[in-house]
Design an enzyme around this catalytic site. Structure first.
Site, PDB file in Angstrom:
ATOM      1  N   ASN A  83       0.852  -1.199   0.000  1.00 37.38           N
ATOM      2  CA  ASN A  83       0.000   0.000   0.000  1.00 37.38           C
ATOM      3  C   ASN A  83       0.887   1.248   0.000  1.00 37.38           C
ATOM      4  O   ASN A  83       2.110   1.149   0.039  1.00 37.38           O
ATOM      5  CB  ASN A  83      -0.968  -0.009   1.184  1.00 37.38           C
ATOM      6  N   PRO A  87      -3.722 -11.312  11.037  1.00 34.66           N
ATOM      7  CA  PRO A  87      -4.141 -10.986  12.405  1.00 34.66           C
ATOM      8  C   PRO A  87      -4.307  -9.476  12.552  1.00 34.66           C
ATOM      9  O   PRO A  87      -3.572  -8.707  11.919  1.00 34.66           O
ATOM     10  CB  PRO A  87      -2.976 -11.489  13.267  1.00 34.66           C
TER      11      PRO A  87
HETATM   12  O1  C5P Z   1      -9.707  -1.531  11.005  1.00 33.96           O
HETATM   13  P1  C5P Z   1      -8.569  -0.819  10.396  1.00 33.96           P
HETATM   14  O2  C5P Z   1      -7.605  -1.718   9.693  1.00 33.96           O
HETATM   15  O3  C5P Z   1      -8.932   0.366   9.570  1.00 33.96           O
HETATM   16  O4  C5P Z   1      -7.780  -0.210  11.647  1.00 33.96           O
HETATM   17  C1  C5P Z   1      -6.667   0.575  11.453  1.00 33.96           C
HETATM   18  C2  C5P Z   1      -5.812   0.526  12.684  1.00 33.96           C
HETATM   19  O5  C5P Z   1      -5.564  -0.817  13.041  1.00 33.96           O
HETATM   20  C3  C5P Z   1      -4.459   1.133  12.488  1.00 33.96           C
HETATM   21  O6  C5P Z   1      -4.054   1.690  13.735  1.00 33.96           O
HETATM   22  C4  C5P Z   1      -3.593  -0.043  12.091  1.00 33.96           C
HETATM   23  O7  C5P Z   1      -2.234   0.175  12.422  1.00 33.96           O
HETATM   24  C5  C5P Z   1      -4.193  -1.147  12.924  1.00 33.96           C
HETATM   25  N1  C5P Z   1      -4.155  -2.464  12.287  1.00 33.96           N
HETATM   26  C6  C5P Z   1      -3.395  -3.480  12.840  1.00 33.96           C
HETATM   27  N2  C5P Z   1      -3.395  -4.730  12.280  1.00 33.96           N
HETATM   28  C7  C5P Z   1      -4.127  -5.004  11.196  1.00 33.96           C
HETATM   29  C8  C5P Z   1      -4.915  -3.989  10.620  1.00 33.96           C
HETATM   30  C9  C5P Z   1      -4.904  -2.742  11.174  1.00 33.96           C
HETATM   31  O8  C5P Z   1      -2.703  -3.218  13.850  1.00 33.96           O
HETATM   32  N3  C5P Z   1      -4.097  -6.202  10.689  1.00 33.96           N
END
Ligand code: C5P
Length: 427
Positions: A226, A321
């Protein structure tokens, strides 16, 4: 120096106290008393607004010297003019330092005696800021403070807590005993760290922070990734370290240069980031998840480079995860801050995530067409920060400035959390 002035000198450090116009000015008399009890000779200069909160006569009484209030004061000029007073000072302290005084100092204005003295002195300057918490957290104040700190101005406080205006947050002037102790220590040759420490609300706290993107391998040379540059995560790591925290960054691939002086662990994929975080999370007080972690990874990455062949290729993806979700759900979870990048309906999505992942704070920003030059890879960003029962919109700013304001907010909410007043706490 004129004879009458020399009579009041104690032989201790010469401290010039500037008082600007905030409610905390009423504590200035106690501050002068404590400085003098510590052996200092104190001279007081007041702004016009300060005199609405405490009278020059009171301060003359406690300091034992005439108080100066005006730049053009015919009687005073005959004795100690502003240049002489600026030279006399070994330390200049402004307490309380209002948002307006800080702004005037940051921009080099000299429109009254105090600001003129601040420009004319070569002595170290210490500020004890005092203002409403929104004013302290405002990006303009944050930028002014950052500028002044870069020029060597020291801060004592402000402290977080209940304010005269009824709000709770950072902005309350440090107690006179704290300011006096910091100043008197600061005057001593080896005392400077004492001042630094007071401006470092996260001193001794351990922060684990994720930053950058993740790369999910399709084969040994290709990946799904990304656009995260790592800029915001690295800027926030530096800002938290600036508040005294011991920061460890777990970073996925990023184009921005990492802060050179912080501990950095490089990972590639979400699984590696997950492992690195879970191994270290028990030893941290705050977990800040800035990384743009891939939600899915290829189910069966090829061991050798995929060859082109058929007109179509299907990829099967499996869930990664949720690192942040897992950390926040730990029985002894640290204070957890997440980020959310959204293309629409920012506040609703961010509020839902804050609740669903049971974190203490979430910083949300718009990405995609709605962000118009802010967000991923850009140098600027705007954030909406939410916590249970509160919110703060941070306007579009360079990421380094935004990170300073956000770090201040995190430190303030962390204080509420460890004081046990946060209903989103670890309970
Ligand atoms: O639900 P979403 O992915 O949008 O949440 C974003 C937040 O969750 C960010 O702080 C990102 O660093 C964290 N995140 C994570 N592990 C993932 C996906 C997102 O720690 N697999």
């Amino acid at each position: 120096m004129i004879a009458g002035d020399a009579a009041g000198e104690s032989g201790g450090p010469r401290i010039l106290l500037g008082i600007s116009g905030g409610i905390a000015a009423y504590k200035a008399a106690e501050l002068v008393r404590r400085l003098r009890a510590g052996g200092a000779t104190v001279r007081v200069v007041m702004t016009a607004a300060a005199q609405a909160f405490i009278t020059p006569l009171t301060l003359q009484g406690v300091s034992g010297s005439p108080v100066r209030t005006a730049l053009l004061d015919a009687t005073a000029e005959a004795g100690m003019d502003h240049i002489e007073l600026a030279r006399w000072a070994e330390q200049v302290l402004v307490a309380p330092a209002t948002a307006h005084l800080i702004a005037r100092l940051a921009h080099g204005l000299a429109d009254d005696l105090l600001t003129t003295l601040l420009l004319a002195t070569a002595a170290p300057v210490t500020l004890a800021p005092a203002m409403n918490q929104q004013m302290w957290l405002h990006p303009a104040t944050a930028a002014n403070i950052a500028l002044l700190q870069a020029r060597g101005v020291q801060l004592v406080g402000p402290e977080a807590g209940e304010q005269a205006c009824g709000e709770v947050g950072p902005g309350r002037m440090a107690e006179p005993a704290t300011i006096a102790a910091a100043l008197l220590a600061g005057v001593a040759p080896a005392g400077q760290p004492a001042l630094d420490q007071l401006a470092r609300p996260l001193q001794g706290r351990r922060v684990l922070l994720t930053a950058g993107a993740t790369h999910e391998a399709l084969d040994p040379v290709r990946f799904i990734g990304n656009r995260s540059s790592g800029k915001m995560g690295y800027a926030l790591a530096s800002a938290l370290a600036g508040l005294g925290a011991q920061v460890t960054i777990v970073s996925g691939p990023a184009s921005a240069p990492p802060p050179p002086d912080l501990s950095l662990l490089r990972v590639e994929s979400a699984l590696e980031m997950h492992r690195a975080v879970m191994q270290r999370v028990a030893a941290c007080d705050l977990f800040v998840a800035v990384a743009a972690v891939a939600d899915y990874r290829p189910a069966d990455p090829a061991a050798v480079k995929l060859k082109k062949g058929a007109a179509e290729l299907e990829l099967r993806l499996v869930r990664n995860p949720d690192i942040l979700g897992e950390v926040a759900a730990l029985p002894r979870a640290p204070f957890t801050v997440g980020f959310a990048a959204e293309t629409d309906d920012l506040e609703r999505h961010a509020a839902a995530k804050l609740a669903a992942k049971r974190m203490q704070m979430i910083a949300a920003n718009l990405v995609g067409p709605a962000a118009a030059g802010a967000g991923f890879s850009a140098d600027d960003n705007a954030l909406l920060v939410l916590w249970r029962g509160g919110r703060q919109a941070l306007p579009r700013l360079p990421k380094a400035d935004l990170a300073n304001v956000l770090a201040g907010l995190i430190a303030a909410r962390y204080q509420v959390f460890i004081d046990g007043n946060d209903d989103a706490g670890a309970s």
